[in-house]
Write an enzyme that holds these catalytic residues in place. Structure first.
Site, mmCIF file in Angstrom:
data_model
loop_
_atom_site.group_PDB
_atom_site.id
_atom_site.type_symbol
_atom_site.label_atom_id
_atom_site.label_comp_id
_atom_site.label_asym_id
_atom_site.label_seq_id
_atom_site.Cartn_x
_atom_site.Cartn_y
_atom_site.Cartn_z
ATOM 1 N N ASP A 1 -1.443 18.188 -10.478
ATOM 2 C CA ASP A 1 -1.642 19.478 -9.818
ATOM 3 C C ASP A 1 -0.719 20.556 -10.377
ATOM 4 O OD1 ASP A 1 -2.614 21.306 -7.693
ATOM 5 O OD2 ASP A 1 -0.545 21.108 -6.987
ATOM 6 N N MET B 1 0.826 -1.209 0.000
ATOM 7 C CA MET B 1 0.000 0.000 0.000
ATOM 8 C C MET B 1 0.860 1.258 0.000
ATOM 9 S SD MET B 1 -2.886 -1.257 -0.434
ATOM 10 C CE MET B 1 -3.661 0.339 -0.536
ATOM 11 N N GLU B 2 2.005 1.202 0.657
ATOM 12 C CA GLU B 2 2.914 2.350 0.670
ATOM 13 C C GLU B 2 3.465 2.610 -0.727
ATOM 14 O OE1 GLU B 2 2.234 1.199 4.762
ATOM 15 O OE2 GLU B 2 2.665 0.007 2.980
#
Length: 158
Positions: free
Chosen positions: A128, A113-114
Site C-alpha cells: 500500500d 493464525m496470528e
C-alpha cells in the site's frame, strides 16, 4: 471431513470448543516476503517514500493485524497475546523485504493464525505504501515456519 476440527458431522463450520484443553505456553513464527523492483527497495531503504517510513508503519500494522486476527478470520478464537514481534529486513538479493513475525500466548489454542496474519498485514502495508511507484510487487512465500506448544507439539518447516 473427520480430520478437520472446524466442521461438525454434517459438514457445517463451527468454532472448535477448546474449554477442555490445557493452558500451555505457545509460540508461532511465520515468514513471508514482498518482492519489488530494486529502485523501490532503494527508495524504502533511503526513507524517500511519500507516505513515510514504510518499514516502521508495516511493523506496527503487522502487530495490529495479529491482535485483530479473530475479527478477520471467522473461526479463530480471540486470544490473550503476550508477544508480537516483527522483523522486516530489506534484501537486495530478493530484491524486496523479508518479513518474520513471532507471536506468543499462554492459552488453550495456538497462535499460528496470528503470526500468519501479522506477516500478511505487514506485507499488504508495504504494498500500500509504495504501490504508486511499483504496482508489480509480489507478496510471496507466506508460511508457518515454526510452532510449539499444545497437544500437537512442535512443528518446524523444512
Amino acid at each position: 471431513m473427520s480430520g478437520l476440527t472446524h466442521f461438525d458431522a454434517q459438514g457445517a463450520a463451527h468454532m472448535v470448543d477448546v474449554s477442555d484443553k490445557e493452558v500451555t505456553d505457545r509460540v508461532a513464527i511465520a515468514r513471508g516476503a514482498v518482492r519489488m523492483a530494486p529502485e523501490t527497495l532503494a527508495m524504502i531503504e533511503g526513507g524517500r517514500a511519500k507516505k513515510g517510513d514504510v518499514l516502521a508503519v508495516a511493523r506496527l500494522a503487522g502487530i495490529m493485524g495479529a491482535k485483530k486476527t479473530a475479527d478477520l478470520i471467522p473461526l479463530c478464537h480471540p486470544l490473550p497475546i503476550t508477544k508480537v514481534a516483527l522483523e522486516l529486513v530489506p534484501d537486495a538479493d530478493l530484491p524486496g523485504v523479508r518479513i518474520e513475525a513471532t507471536v506468543k500466548t499462554s492459552g488453550q489454542t495456538g497462535v499460528e493464525m496470528e503470526a500468519l496474519t501479522a506477516v500478511s498485514v505487514a506485507a499488504l502495508t508495504i504494498y500500500d505504501m509504495v504501490k504508486a511507484v511499483d504496482k508489480a510487487m509480489q507478496l510471496t512465500d507466506i508460511r508457518l515456519a515454526f510452532k510449539d506448544g499444545g497437544k500437537s507439539g512442535r512443528f518446524e518447516a523444512e
